[in-house]
Design a protein around this motif. Structure first.
Motif, PDB file in Angstrom:
ATOM      1  N   THR A 106      89.845   7.633  27.725  1.00 16.54           N
ATOM      2  CA  THR A 106      91.175   7.158  28.109  1.00 16.54           C
ATOM      3  C   THR A 106      92.222   7.495  27.050  1.00 16.54           C
ATOM      4  O   THR A 106      93.392   7.677  27.380  1.00 16.54           O
ATOM      5  CB  THR A 106      91.165   5.634  28.321  1.00 16.54           C
ATOM      6  N   TRP A 143      80.937   1.634  18.799  1.00 17.58           N
ATOM      7  CA  TRP A 143      80.806   2.888  19.553  1.00 17.58           C
ATOM      8  C   TRP A 143      81.676   2.750  20.775  1.00 17.58           C
ATOM      9  O   TRP A 143      81.482   1.855  21.600  1.00 17.58           O
ATOM     10  CB  TRP A 143      79.348   3.140  19.951  1.00 17.58           C
ATOM     11  N   LYS A 180      82.802   4.544  23.869  1.00 14.44           N
ATOM     12  CA  LYS A 180      82.584   5.683  24.770  1.00 14.44           C
ATOM     13  C   LYS A 180      83.755   5.894  25.721  1.00 14.44           C
ATOM     14  O   LYS A 180      84.146   7.017  25.998  1.00 14.44           O
ATOM     15  CB  LYS A 180      81.309   5.453  25.577  1.00 14.44           C
ATOM     16  N   VAL A 181      84.310   4.804  26.178  1.00 18.94           N
ATOM     17  CA  VAL A 181      85.335   4.927  27.210  1.00 18.94           C
ATOM     18  C   VAL A 181      86.667   5.386  26.617  1.00 18.94           C
ATOM     19  O   VAL A 181      87.305   6.307  27.114  1.00 18.94           O
ATOM     20  CB  VAL A 181      85.524   3.582  27.944  1.00 18.94           C
ATOM     21  N   GLN A 182      87.058   4.756  25.514  1.00 19.54           N
ATOM     22  CA  GLN A 182      88.390   5.049  24.998  1.00 19.54           C
ATOM     23  C   GLN A 182      88.423   6.301  24.119  1.00 19.54           C
ATOM     24  O   GLN A 182      89.327   7.127  24.234  1.00 19.54           O
ATOM     25  CB  GLN A 182      88.877   3.850  24.191  1.00 19.54           C
ATOM     26  N   ARG A 183      87.401   6.433  23.263  1.00 20.38           N
ATOM     27  CA  ARG A 183      87.539   7.494  22.251  1.00 20.38           C
ATOM     28  C   ARG A 183      86.305   8.360  22.031  1.00 20.38           C
ATOM     29  O   ARG A 183      86.366   9.316  21.286  1.00 20.38           O
ATOM     30  CB  ARG A 183      87.954   6.875  20.916  1.00 20.38           C
ATOM     31  N   LEU A 184      85.183   7.987  22.580  1.00 18.83           N
ATOM     32  CA  LEU A 184      83.930   8.730  22.378  1.00 18.83           C
ATOM     33  C   LEU A 184      83.698   9.009  20.893  1.00 18.83           C
ATOM     34  O   LEU A 184      83.526  10.135  20.453  1.00 18.83           O
ATOM     35  CB  LEU A 184      83.944  10.043  23.163  1.00 18.83           C
ATOM     36  N   HIS A 185      83.720   7.942  20.143  1.00 21.45           N
ATOM     37  CA  HIS A 185      83.665   8.096  18.701  1.00 21.45           C
ATOM     38  C   HIS A 185      83.163   6.782  18.114  1.00 21.45           C
ATOM     39  O   HIS A 185      83.466   5.714  18.628  1.00 21.45           O
ATOM     40  CB  HIS A 185      85.074   8.418  18.195  1.00 21.45           C
ATOM     41  N   SER A 186      82.391   6.878  17.044  1.00 23.69           N
ATOM     42  CA  SER A 186      81.880   5.659  16.424  1.00 23.69           C
ATOM     43  C   SER A 186      82.422   5.522  15.010  1.00 23.69           C
ATOM     44  O   SER A 186      82.746   6.508  14.353  1.00 23.69           O
ATOM     45  CB  SER A 186      80.351   5.688  16.376  1.00 23.69           C
ATOM     46  N   ILE A 187      82.488   4.281  14.564  1.00 19.02           N
ATOM     47  CA  ILE A 187      82.907   4.039  13.189  1.00 19.02           C
ATOM     48  C   ILE A 187      82.503   2.617  12.804  1.00 19.02           C
ATOM     49  O   ILE A 187      82.106   1.820  13.645  1.00 19.02           O
ATOM     50  CB  ILE A 187      84.419   4.269  13.006  1.00 19.02           C
ATOM     51  N   ILE A 234      90.534   2.773  16.449  1.00 19.33           N
ATOM     52  CA  ILE A 234      89.693   3.549  15.542  1.00 19.33           C
ATOM     53  C   ILE A 234      90.541   4.444  14.643  1.00 19.33           C
ATOM     54  O   ILE A 234      90.199   4.703  13.499  1.00 19.33           O
ATOM     55  CB  ILE A 234      88.688   4.392  16.352  1.00 19.33           C
ATOM     56  N   ASP A 235      91.675   4.871  15.150  1.00 23.06           N
ATOM     57  CA  ASP A 235      92.512   5.780  14.368  1.00 23.06           C
ATOM     58  C   ASP A 235      92.825   5.187  12.992  1.00 23.06           C
ATOM     59  O   ASP A 235      92.861   5.871  11.992  1.00 23.06           O
ATOM     60  CB  ASP A 235      93.858   6.039  15.055  1.00 23.06           C
ATOM     61  N   HIS A 236      93.105   3.890  12.977  1.00 20.96           N
ATOM     62  CA  HIS A 236      93.594   3.261  11.749  1.00 20.96           C
ATOM     63  C   HIS A 236      92.672   2.171  11.209  1.00 20.96           C
ATOM     64  O   HIS A 236      93.083   1.402  10.359  1.00 20.96           O
ATOM     65  CB  HIS A 236      94.973   2.653  12.001  1.00 20.96           C
ATOM     66  N   ASP A 294      91.910  11.708  16.372  1.00 17.33           N
ATOM     67  CA  ASP A 294      93.098  11.221  15.658  1.00 17.33           C
ATOM     68  C   ASP A 294      92.689  10.339  14.479  1.00 17.33           C
ATOM     69  O   ASP A 294      92.799   9.117  14.521  1.00 17.33           O
ATOM     70  CB  ASP A 294      93.971  10.443  16.633  1.00 17.33           C
ATOM     71  N   SER A 305      73.804   7.133  20.330  1.00 12.69           N
ATOM     72  CA  SER A 305      74.603   8.090  21.101  1.00 12.69           C
ATOM     73  C   SER A 305      74.374   9.528  20.665  1.00 12.69           C
ATOM     74  O   SER A 305      75.185  10.403  20.956  1.00 12.69           O
ATOM     75  CB  SER A 305      76.082   7.738  20.963  1.00 12.69           C
TER      76      SER A 305
END
Lengths: 333, 433
Positions: free
Chosen positions: B168, A196, A198-205, A231-233, B297, A147
């Motif tokens: 979302t 990864w 993309k839809v919910q957070r556009l962030h990978s971990i 992903i937050d927690h 977040d 990405s």
């Protein structure tokens, strides 16, 4: 008496002022070195009357990893530096710019002569422990995720015979290396370790955070976490996969049903029949799994997010470090 | 289309009159769009540049960390692992994750002293999009809606308020909201794709058919509203009147209209591509574009989250500044980076930072804002503001004033006057050019 996970028992714990990422032990002694989030490396004697870590030297960012061979302690940090410390002379030997980005882990060869370091510059570098000279660089991990974001190279481990090296990254790519030639032998994939979104957070971990060879060198354990919903927690179940290195395929998949987060460190038992993994999210965990039965033996809460642990030779004593704490467990009957 | 002709004298007259000028009108509308698409080279563009002010808001949804961006505390127990770097403002250092912005802060004002007292995603987002809290009887318009009203052109063929929020997470907590201004000033919300959906004219409908439909709808609406008074009804009618303009603005959302070199500058990420569309939109006269980038977040692995996301923010901000500057647009275009709150100085057990609204940062760049300014100060650990405390109201008053809008200007809800900011709230004059 051999170590028995059924006998796991907390012996003692100590508070730490920092988040401790790395621990190294002076062999067959009660002396340990600790490195952590206050950028410093400490020495502490756990047999002393008072738990009093003594500051030895410092990096310019988090100290994430330590290795000790003879009287040479080496630390790596997010400042990209590798620092050598003479534990007898109690002085710094050298500090080198080992990597251009965060150093995640250093590993010592079984004979204690060679050091491997991995960092977010996606290069594994091999060092002569005695001289500090770079022997070679191993490049087999993509610098970017699919990405287009920077990837991360988290884990490295030597095979028990010291001939092979394994490295693993954020997107679940594992490379097996021939140490002498520096060539790639082959690669393995553990894609579930990488989320990864993309839809919910556009962030990978996620990513593969730990590697461990079995004592006979035939198996490779790969630790991290499963597909992360929150992903937050880091709310995903802990995940360990075991690969058969001859068949070059995964033969075991261990998904925690009582423990969540990242498996940051792993080690096989001396006989290779079971394995210890530790890590966590908010609540830390230590898990024990049976290689043969392909199931968890225990999943224990640790009261801290564990970043690394050591065992004694018999693996019946465990020293673990993590978020503001050092804990000592025994597995003795 | 002809089946919808009601047969009345009034409609017949209008229809005949309309048909007489339809082709010319249609041609004119699309000629206008063609011009909009090549504004950079037109005389009209030059005029717009002189007169019209615009805003691009980079909405860092979920709460970016001030400590890993614009207010680093390296070495403090709260500081985290990143180092700070010197910027082009003497004595001002920002996170090492932002080397590009470090060289462009002469254009930017950093505010390090937001104390907004709301660490909840939903109500924090509402606060930071409106500059104040809703009241029981008043749903206030957000910044985009107010700027659409204040800076939009009545005859505009482009939308006044466009909001990208493709992820979302947090979208429901931070919707664009025209409040009491009504749907005329509601945003064009882009949530599923870069391109507005259903913008293209249906296959089988001609330009003439389309105009005839609009004419009929207007006629019926006028008859319906003759003896009625309704803000909502009026705003619906206005919205319909703008549909044709919006349909013709389709190309503005298409980054393929840009050269590859320009696209490369913004980069391949969705955030970068949406920022490029935002630039195209403001260049064409859209007063307010929000680009929502979710999700910051980072309760767990805060540093890795920021290691991934801050360099992208650094790149997008720097590219926008460069691009707007090169096009002569920065003088009249403000870039705002804003979240609903910042993140706690304390690092939790998951190496994360939690919600924190007591001492956090934002930036304003361009259009009426002094560049090279670092305003306000947090303490050594970043736990509280020790200098220049600023709340959401003062921030918004400053933004309004910089855009040439009197913050004390009043709207009316019935007979009740409602100023743009709450009574007594003042702008920070030292930040204004």
């Amino acid at each position: 008496m051999s170590a028995n996970p059924d006998k796991l028992k907390l012996i003692k714990e100590h508070s730490l002022k920092m988040i401790c990422f790395g621990i190294a032990q002076v062999p067959k002694s009660s002396r340990f070195y600790l490195g952590g989030s206050d950028f410093k490396v400490y020495e502490v004697d756990l047999a002393a009357n008072k738990f009093e870590p003594a500051e030895k030297y410092a990096h310019e960012s988090y100290v994430t990893t330590l290795a000790l061979s003879g009287n040479q302690l080496v630390s790596g940090g997010y400042d990209g530096k590798l620092i050598w410390w003479d534990t007898e002379a109690k002085k710094q030997i050298r500090s080198i710019e080992g990597h251009s980005r965060w150093i995640r882990k250093i590993a010592l060869s079984p004979d204690g002569k060679i050091l491997a370091s991995v960092a977010d510059d996606m290069v594994c570098r091999i060092w002569d422990l005695q001289t500090g000279k770079k022997i070679r660089e191993l490049r087999g991990h993509a610098e970017k995720t699919p990405s287009h974001f920077d990837s991360m190279l988290y884990a490295v481990a030597f095979s028990p015979d010291g001939k092979w090296l394994a490295t693993a990254d954020k997107i679940g790519h594992i490379v097996l290396w021939d140490l002498e030639s520096g060539k790639q032998l082959y690669s393995l994939e553990a894609p579930v370790m990488y989320t990864w979104d993309k839809v919910q957070r556009l962030h990978s971990i996620g990513g593969i955070r730990s590697l461990a060879f079995s004592p006979n060198g035939k198996l490779l354990a790969v630790g991290g976490t499963g597909k992360i919903g929150n992903i937050d927690h880091l709310e995903a179940k802990v995940r360990i996969e075991i690969f058969d290195l001859e068949a070059k395929k995964q033969i075991g998949e261990y998904v925690g049903d009582k423990s969540q987060g990242l498996i940051n460190h792993m080690q096989f038992a001396p006989d290779g029949t079971w394995l210890i993994g530790a890590g966590g999210a908010n609540d830390g965990c230590m898990v024990f799994l049976s290689v043969k039965d392909k199931k968890f033996l225990r999943q224990e809460k640790m009261g801290m997010h564990v970043h690394q642990f050591l065992t004694n030779e018999a693996a019946d004593t465990i020293w673990s470090v993590g978020h503001n704490r050092l804990a000592i467990h025994e597995l003795k009957a | 289309m002809r089946k919808t002709y009601c047969g009345s004298h009034e409609h017949g007259y209008n229809r005949r009159a309309f048909l007489g000028g339809a082709l010319a009108a249609g041609a004119a509308a699309f000629t206008d769009m063609t011009q909009l698409n090549s504004l950079a080279h037109s005389a009209m563009a030059g005029e717009l540049k002189k007169q019209q002010k615009r805003v691009i808001m980079l909405w860092l949804a979920g709460g970016a960390s001030q400590l890993e961006t614009f207010d680093p505390k390296p070495g403090a127990s709260t500081g985290g692992p990143f180092r700070s770097i010197q910027t082009d403002i003497p004595g001002v250092r920002i996170s090492e994750l932002m080397p590009k912005m470090a060289q462009r802060l002469k254009h930017t004002c950093i505010i390090r002293s937001l104390d907004t007292k709301n660490g909840d995603h939903g109500s924090g987002a509402q606060l930071m999009m409106r500059g104040r809290r809703n009241e029981a009887t008043i749903n206030y318009p957000d910044l985009g809606a107010i700027l659409a009203r204040e800076m939009g052109r009545a005859d505009s063929k482009v939308p006044d308020y466009v909001s990208f929020y493709t992820q979302t997470e947090g979208r429901g907590a931070a919707p664009g909201d025209p409040g009491f201004l009504g749907s005329r000033y509601a945003p064009m919300e882009l949530t599923a794709s870069m391109m507005p959906e259903n913008l293209k004219m249906l296959n089988g409908i001609t330009e003439l058919d389309h105009q005839q439909r609009a004419d009929l709808r207007e006629l019926i609406s006028k008859k319906f509203s003759k003896d009625r008074t309704s803000v909502t009804l009026g705003s619906h009618n206005e919205a319909y009147q703008r549909v044709r303009g919006l349909m013709a603005s389709e190309k503005l959302f298409d980054i393929n209209q840009e050269s590859q070199s320009v696209r490369d500058k913004y980069g391949p990420t969705q955030f970068g591509e949406q920022a490029l569309v935002a630039r195209r939109l403001v260049e064409a006269g859209v007063p307010f574009v929000r680009v929502g980038r979710a999700w910051w977040d980072s309760h767990g692995q805060n540093f890795e989250t920021h290691q991934e996301m801050v360099p992208e923010l650094d790149h997008v901000m720097a590219t926008l500044i460069d691009d707007l500057k090169e096009r002569g647009l920065l003088e009249n275009t403000m870039i705002i980076t804003l979240s609903e709150f910042g993140r706690t100085p304390g690092i939790n057990a998951s190496l994360g930072r939690d919600h924190f609204a007591s001492a956090w940062s934002t930036t304003l760049t361009g259009c009426g804002i002094k560049g090279g300014v670092c305003y306000g100060k947090s303490d050594a650990k970043g736990e509280r503001v020790v200098e220049g405390a600023m709340d959401a109201g003062s921030l918004f008053a400053t933004i309004y004033r910089a855009l040439g809008i009197d913050p004390q200007k009043e709207y009316f809800i019935g007979d009740r006057p409602v100023p743009l900011v709450n009574p007594g709230v003042k702008e920070v004059e030292t930040l204004l050019t």
